[in-house]
Scaffold this motif. Structure first.
Motif, PDB file in Angstrom:
ATOM      1  N   THR A   1      -5.303 -23.089   9.653  1.00 52.27           N
ATOM      2  CA  THR A   1      -6.468 -23.511  10.421  1.00 52.27           C
ATOM      3  C   THR A   1      -6.173 -24.847  11.099  1.00 52.27           C
ATOM      4  O   THR A   1      -5.219 -25.556  10.729  1.00 52.27           O
ATOM      5  CB  THR A   1      -7.699 -23.683   9.514  1.00 52.27           C
ATOM      6  OG1 THR A   1      -7.445 -24.773   8.612  1.00 52.27           O
ATOM      7  CG2 THR A   1      -8.010 -22.403   8.737  1.00 52.27           C
TER       8      THR A   1
ATOM      9  N   THR B   1      -5.572 -12.683  12.712  1.00 46.59           N
ATOM     10  CA  THR B   1      -6.626 -13.450  13.359  1.00 46.59           C
ATOM     11  C   THR B   1      -6.158 -14.892  13.392  1.00 46.59           C
ATOM     12  O   THR B   1      -5.655 -15.418  12.398  1.00 46.59           O
ATOM     13  CB  THR B   1      -7.944 -13.330  12.574  1.00 46.59           C
ATOM     14  OG1 THR B   1      -8.348 -11.966  12.598  1.00 46.59           O
ATOM     15  CG2 THR B   1      -9.028 -14.200  13.179  1.00 46.59           C
TER      16      THR B   1
ATOM     17  N   HIS C   1      -7.083 -18.870  13.982  1.00 45.71           N
ATOM     18  CA  HIS C   1      -8.237 -19.757  13.824  1.00 45.71           C
ATOM     19  C   HIS C   1      -8.158 -20.887  14.845  1.00 45.71           C
ATOM     20  O   HIS C   1      -7.546 -21.918  14.606  1.00 45.71           O
ATOM     21  CB  HIS C   1      -8.281 -20.304  12.393  1.00 45.71           C
ATOM     22  CG  HIS C   1      -8.155 -19.228  11.363  1.00 45.71           C
ATOM     23  ND1 HIS C   1      -9.142 -18.295  11.133  1.00 45.71           N
ATOM     24  CD2 HIS C   1      -7.137 -18.922  10.529  1.00 45.71           C
ATOM     25  CE1 HIS C   1      -8.749 -17.467  10.185  1.00 45.71           C
ATOM     26  NE2 HIS C   1      -7.529 -17.815   9.806  1.00 45.71           N
TER      27      HIS C   1
ATOM     28  N   GLY D   1     -13.082 -20.646  17.789  1.00 43.18           N
ATOM     29  CA  GLY D   1     -13.461 -19.614  16.831  1.00 43.18           C
ATOM     30  C   GLY D   1     -12.302 -18.681  16.517  1.00 43.18           C
ATOM     31  O   GLY D   1     -11.233 -18.767  17.123  1.00 43.18           O
ATOM     32  N   ASP D   2     -12.525 -17.807  15.565  1.00 43.38           N
ATOM     33  CA  ASP D   2     -11.492 -16.851  15.186  1.00 43.38           C
ATOM     34  C   ASP D   2     -11.207 -15.918  16.359  1.00 43.38           C
ATOM     35  O   ASP D   2     -12.129 -15.413  17.008  1.00 43.38           O
ATOM     36  CB  ASP D   2     -11.919 -16.052  13.959  1.00 43.38           C
ATOM     37  CG  ASP D   2     -11.865 -16.886  12.686  1.00 43.38           C
ATOM     38  OD1 ASP D   2     -11.365 -18.035  12.746  1.00 43.38           O
ATOM     39  OD2 ASP D   2     -12.304 -16.394  11.635  1.00 43.38           O
TER      40      ASP D   2
END
Length: 191
Positions: free
Chosen positions: A59, A100, A102, A106-107
């Motif tokens: 992230t 996905t 991050h 947003g994702d």
């Protein structure tokens, strides 16, 4: 055309252009308002370094400020080559494009993120080429894939202030000039 393949080509193309920067050109003006060649290359190299972490599932909070500031060091060409090689490995790693990512927005599916990176390399590669007087022609397959993707993404880019308004081009403009214009750049720009 395979997304990973055109992404690879865009990495090579951008790095080839970095290798063409002359010693006195790092402070040359670019089509990006307020950015010289060094700032532009530093931005793209920073994005490449970020992509490694993000495609691995990290992230933004986990990465923190690791890629803030100067990413080019004493040898911008070596830094650009290294960052591109690591970015390519990250994108090509098994399952990377199924993940996905991050992002601050947003994702995001990794394939969408790879399209964003493709656009970064193409558009900023063009910026770099015209700033240093190099051949600005881009890989035709990469341009076609980016144009296809951007035709769906342009609204979000504009509403978030990520690109300038489209520049008008003549009806006979080629696909590369139309793509550059869609990103708010004048295909006839010169320093």
């Amino acid at each position: 055309m395979d997304l990973l393949e055109v992404y690879r080509r865009s990495l090579v193309e951008f790095t080839d252009r970095v290798e063409q920067v002359g010693g006195g050109q790092w402070s040359a003006v670019t089509p990006c308002p307020g950015w010289d060649v060094h700032t532009l290359v530093n931005h793209v190299v920073g994005e490449q370094r970020w992509s490694v972490a993000l495609l691995a599932g990290r992230t933004i909070a986990e990465v923190g400020d690791r890629y803030d500031g100067d990413q080019l060091g004493d040898d911008p060409v070596v830094a650009a080559r290294d960052a591109a090689a690591q970015a390519e490995l990250a994108a090509a790693s098994p399952g990377a494009l199924d993940r996905t990512v991050h992002l601050s927005a947003g994702d995001t599916p990794a394939e969408e993120y790879l399209h964003q990176l493709l656009a970064e390399h193409l558009v900023h590669g063009w910026d770099l080429a015209v700033a240093i007087g190099a051949d600005p022609r881009m890989d035709a397959d990469a341009v076609a894939e980016c144009a296809r993707w951007f035709s769906r993404a342009v609204g979000g880019y504009r509403s978030n202030g990520l690109v300038h308004d489209r520049v008008d081009v003549p009806p006979q403009a080629d696909e590369q000039d139309r793509l550059i214009a869609a990103f708010g750049r004048d295909p006839g720009w010169a320093p």
